[in-house]
Design an enzyme around this catalytic site. Structure first.
Site, PDB file in Angstrom:
ATOM      1  CB  CYS A   4      -0.998  -0.052   1.146  1.00 49.45           C
ATOM      2  SG  CYS A   4      -2.426   0.976   0.824  1.00 49.45           S
ATOM      3  CG  HIS A  46      -3.522  -3.289   4.417  1.00 51.13           C
ATOM      4  ND1 HIS A  46      -2.265  -2.767   4.517  1.00 51.13           N
ATOM      5  CD2 HIS A  46      -4.285  -2.321   3.830  1.00 51.13           C
ATOM      6  CE1 HIS A  46      -2.261  -1.529   4.030  1.00 51.13           C
ATOM      7  NE2 HIS A  46      -3.464  -1.241   3.593  1.00 51.13           N
TER       8      HIS A  46
END
Ligand code: GLN
Length: 240
Positions: free
Chosen positions: A92, A193
């Site tokens: 990310c 995630h």
């Protein structure tokens, strides 16, 4: 056998999405196989060690992300790591940092990235939040399915020399264009995630094999298989 060193980069800046679990997963998978392994946590301002086999970057907020990229540029250690063939696994904000540039703030200020991946990130039309399911390129069977949780405002476009990590089945991924993540040599960037390496043990072993430059013996851990089965079932229910 020498100790395998996993370097966890800037927890206080890139640690709010729980991606440090990726370090735990790699450590455990090495130890279960009889390797000596350790995690080294490095904070901004401290030098990145040149001794690591794996470097992990996690998600973070925009301001922290800018501090992190500036510190990494000043340090130079990630470039050296990638150049000598260490694995860099960036999630990310970490993925965006590894690219050519990303934008932050209301005025979309362009921040230069590390240039380890040929990708560019700008603010997207809507924040991408939710379960993501992708099909990992070059892998067959159950291992091809990658699950995770995405939460990002930046949308990432692959440049001419970039190669996507996976194709999106559920979720947004890079930019709603059907691609997810990027890979170049031993550098991988990806949005999910989870931590993503806890949910996807085959990807964890792929990172380790890149880092060690050798194939690893398969591992059968029933609790890992069960977690994966549950997460895959959950994301497939959402996609119906
Ligand atoms: N700040 C970045 C974005 O919103 C990264 C967010 C994250 O790491 N989850 O796009």
């Amino acid at each position: 056998m020498a100790t395998v060193e996993i370097v966890l980069v800037y927890q206080s800046l890139l640690g709010i999405y729980g991606d440090r679990g990726n370090a735990t997963v790699l450590l455990k998978r090495l130890m279960w196989r009889g390797f000596d392994a350790k995690v080294t946590v490095v904070e901004a301002g401290e030098p990145l060690p040149d001794s690591g086999q794996v470097y992990l970057l996690g998600g973070g907020e925009d301001a922290a992300q800018v501090s992190a990229v500036r510190a990494l540029q000043a340090d130079g250690g990630l470039h050296r790591a990638a150049t000598r063939g260490a694995a860099v696994f960036a999630v990310c904000a970490g993925y965006q940092i590894a690219g050519q540039s990303f934008t932050v703030g209301d005025h979309d200020e362009v921040i230069e990235g590390l240039g380890l991946l040929d990708v560019t990130t700008v603010r997207g039309p809507v924040r991408a939040v939710g379960e993501i399911l992708t099909r990992w390129h070059g892998h067959d069977g159950d291992a091809q399915w990658l699950t995770g949780f995405e939460n990002h405002g930046g949308y990432t476009t692959l440049g001419p020399t970039a190669q996507a990590l996976a194709s999106v089945e559920v979720g947004v991924g890079n930019a709603g264009d059907g691609t997810e993540g990027a890979i170049a040599g031993t550098v991988i960037g990806t949005y999910p995630h989870g931590p993503v390496l806890a949910r996807n043990p085959a990807l964890a072993d792929h990172v380790l094999e890149m880092a060690l430059g050798e194939p690893l013996a398969p591992l059968d851990r029933p609790e890992v298989t069960e977690l994966r089965r549950q997460r895959l079932a959950a994301v497939r229910r959402l996609s119906r």
